[in-house]
Design a protein around this motif. Sequence first.
Motif, mmCIF file in Angstrom:
data_model
loop_
_atom_site.group_PDB
_atom_site.id
_atom_site.type_symbol
_atom_site.label_atom_id
_atom_site.label_comp_id
_atom_site.label_asym_id
_atom_site.label_seq_id
_atom_site.Cartn_x
_atom_site.Cartn_y
_atom_site.Cartn_z
ATOM 1 N N HIS A 85 44.199 36.892 55.100
ATOM 2 C CA HIS A 85 43.079 36.387 54.299
ATOM 3 C C HIS A 85 42.259 37.548 53.735
ATOM 4 N N TYR A 86 42.012 38.560 54.570
ATOM 5 C CA TYR A 86 41.259 39.740 54.123
ATOM 6 C C TYR A 86 42.007 40.444 52.977
ATOM 7 N N ASN A 87 43.326 40.588 53.136
ATOM 8 C CA ASN A 87 44.118 41.247 52.094
ATOM 9 C C ASN A 87 44.009 40.518 50.760
ATOM 10 N N LEU A 88 44.048 39.196 50.807
ATOM 11 C CA LEU A 88 43.944 38.415 49.573
ATOM 12 C C LEU A 88 42.567 38.568 48.948
ATOM 13 N N GLN A 89 41.541 38.532 49.775
ATOM 14 C CA GLN A 89 40.178 38.653 49.260
ATOM 15 C C GLN A 89 39.888 40.033 48.699
ATOM 16 N N PRO A 148 48.126 23.859 53.513
ATOM 17 C CA PRO A 148 47.906 23.348 54.871
ATOM 18 C C PRO A 148 47.670 21.841 54.890
ATOM 19 N N ASP A 149 48.178 21.203 55.909
ATOM 20 C CA ASP A 149 48.038 19.755 56.069
ATOM 21 C C ASP A 149 46.734 19.477 56.825
ATOM 22 N N PRO A 150 45.732 18.896 56.164
ATOM 23 C CA PRO A 150 44.422 18.708 56.817
ATOM 24 C C PRO A 150 44.419 17.708 57.959
ATOM 25 N N LEU A 151 45.457 16.859 58.070
ATOM 26 C CA LEU A 151 45.504 15.877 59.150
ATOM 27 C C LEU A 151 46.281 16.372 60.366
ATOM 28 N N LEU A 152 46.983 17.469 60.202
ATOM 29 C CA LEU A 152 47.804 18.001 61.282
ATOM 30 C C LEU A 152 46.911 18.610 62.362
ATOM 31 N N LYS A 160 40.586 26.167 57.796
ATOM 32 C CA LYS A 160 39.635 26.671 56.794
ATOM 33 C C LYS A 160 40.155 27.942 56.133
ATOM 34 N N ILE A 161 40.705 28.842 56.940
ATOM 35 C CA ILE A 161 41.212 30.108 56.397
ATOM 36 C C ILE A 161 42.394 29.851 55.461
ATOM 37 N N LYS A 162 43.284 28.959 55.859
ATOM 38 C CA LYS A 162 44.467 28.695 55.034
ATOM 39 C C LYS A 162 44.083 28.034 53.711
ATOM 40 N N ILE A 163 43.086 27.164 53.745
ATOM 41 C CA ILE A 163 42.627 26.550 52.488
ATOM 42 C C ILE A 163 41.994 27.600 51.587
ATOM 43 N N GLN A 164 41.218 28.501 52.166
ATOM 44 C CA GLN A 164 40.634 29.589 51.371
ATOM 45 C C GLN A 164 41.729 30.478 50.783
ATOM 46 N N MET A 165 42.748 30.776 51.574
ATOM 47 C CA MET A 165 43.871 31.564 51.077
ATOM 48 C C MET A 165 44.578 30.848 49.935
ATOM 49 N N LEU A 166 44.797 29.549 50.114
ATOM 50 C CA LEU A 166 45.486 28.767 49.085
ATOM 51 C C LEU A 166 44.726 28.802 47.765
ATOM 52 N N LYS A 167 43.418 28.641 47.817
ATOM 53 C CA LYS A 167 42.618 28.653 46.591
ATOM 54 C C LYS A 167 42.759 29.980 45.854
ATOM 55 N N ILE A 168 42.767 31.079 46.600
ATOM 56 C CA ILE A 168 42.941 32.396 45.981
ATOM 57 C C ILE A 168 44.326 32.513 45.353
ATOM 58 N N MET A 169 45.353 32.109 46.104
ATOM 59 C CA MET A 169 46.724 32.273 45.628
ATOM 60 C C MET A 169 47.034 31.402 44.419
ATOM 61 N N LEU A 170 46.482 30.193 44.388
ATOM 62 C CA LEU A 170 46.747 29.306 43.254
ATOM 63 C C LEU A 170 46.208 29.886 41.946
ATOM 64 N N LYS A 171 45.163 30.689 42.034
ATOM 65 C CA LYS A 171 44.597 31.302 40.821
ATOM 66 C C LYS A 171 45.515 32.365 40.240
ATOM 67 N N GLU A 172 46.370 32.953 41.082
ATOM 68 C CA GLU A 172 47.242 34.034 40.627
ATOM 69 C C GLU A 172 48.680 33.572 40.399
ATOM 70 N N LEU A 173 48.918 32.282 40.554
ATOM 71 C CA LEU A 173 50.239 31.694 40.423
ATOM 72 C C LEU A 173 50.550 31.389 38.953
ATOM 73 N N ASP A 174 51.813 31.490 38.574
ATOM 74 C CA ASP A 174 52.209 31.155 37.205
ATOM 75 C C ASP A 174 52.711 29.725 37.073
ATOM 76 N N SER A 189 43.629 19.127 42.672
ATOM 77 C CA SER A 189 42.240 19.021 43.124
ATOM 78 C C SER A 189 41.644 20.398 43.413
ATOM 79 N N PHE A 190 42.499 21.410 43.636
ATOM 80 C CA PHE A 190 42.039 22.783 43.847
ATOM 81 C C PHE A 190 41.994 23.569 42.539
ATOM 82 N N ASN A 191 42.883 23.236 41.608
ATOM 83 C CA ASN A 191 42.962 23.985 40.358
ATOM 84 C C ASN A 191 43.525 23.074 39.269
ATOM 85 N N LEU A 192 42.628 22.514 38.465
ATOM 86 C CA LEU A 192 43.036 21.556 37.435
ATOM 87 C C LEU A 192 43.920 22.175 36.354
ATOM 88 N N ASN A 193 43.832 23.481 36.194
ATOM 89 C CA ASN A 193 44.587 24.145 35.127
ATOM 90 C C ASN A 193 45.962 24.640 35.572
#
Length: 405
Positions: A85-89, A148-152, A160-174, A189-193
């Motif tokens: 998570h730190y590396n991504l941030q 991450p599966d929020p019900l698991l 929380k950390i995995k969701i934060q990581m996902l939000k960062i990674m989705l912004k850099e995804l093609d 729901s995390f990235n409409l674009n």
Amino acid sequence: MHTDVCFLLTEHPFLDARIFKKEAKSLLKQGYRVTMIVPRIEGYLFDIDGSTFTERFLEKTFYYEGIKIVTYEQMFPEKNIKTLHYNLQSKKNNQFSDPLTQLGIEQDADIYHAHEFFSLYSGILIKRAFMSQGKRCKLVYDSHELEPDPLLKQPIQTLKIKIQMLKIMLKELDYLVTVSESIKEWYLSFNLNLPIEIIYNSPPLARDYVPKKTNNSELTLVYEGTVNKKRGSFDKFVHILELVNKQMSVKAKIIGGWKADKYDNNHYNLTNINDHIEFVGWQHYDSIPKAMKDADIGWIDLDVSHSLNNRFAMPNKFFSYLNNGVPVLVNQCKDMAEFIQTYRCGYVVPKLKADAQDYVEALLYLENYKLDEMSYHAREIMESMFSWEHMENRLFKVYKKLMDG
């Protein structure tokens, strides 16, 4: 000029049906040069049933059916999730120490195609490494499951950390590829674009298919895939057979079964149903249609109370049943239920958690229902819309968009 594609794997076996048999082979056929970077377990590659290849595939790098296979010893990145998570941030350019990232950089590919949450992490680092050198590559995330599966059941802080990581990674995804409408909506729901394509877990169309007439005096219930506590509860399957055969004749066939070294069917008392159940074992990918020829109903049972991924799932076995004209019997999994109701190709038990008696009642109902009509619909929709031949065209369109920039 060839386009180089590199698949990144952290968990899946390299012969995974979706990854190797379908996507990699389709891209190879289309003219792409395909490399797969895949994990070993204690020095050995592993098969789809969990067993290891101890006498072949021993080289660190080799070609198999035209695809370059590069291997590394499996790592467990979740143990260091705070560091990831730190590396991504931080977006520093010197955090490329894990073997998957290093090997990925060495391939110098045009497109990287990650197949799990943590292989996506390596894909992000690879893309950043190239950007720091003034190079460009494209990154696809093939989300076979919702993670991450929020019900698991898991530590809240890890989620929380995995969701934060996902939000960062989705912004850099093609591009993101996934397997159901609901999982697609969850990512949006995390990235409409975010550009997203749904590529279902469909097999190639079974070529030797012959429509069958259901023998209502004896039905064959088939289960394809892994049997464990999470999937294909064998206890429940046995109980269904014990109960239903008191009222009608039902035989069962299991194509697949336990992962290697995990369970043994001798662990269970099958005395009451021994004459009603057949263990086919793990089959070669191309042999599944033959093993399913005499099946009347395909069974899927998932715990959707404690898994959003299960609620949204559209697994391989679902389309495998339909491909062979086998109507599907499933509990109330959102996407499968909507598909079945739309295309009239099965029956949904209207419960999030169905027990053995619920399935028995469904089988008693289906005994006198129009299974042949459901079978026709199942096969027809695969032929017209959902077989791998249709899905690979979606994959080709994704890659063309990536290459067109």
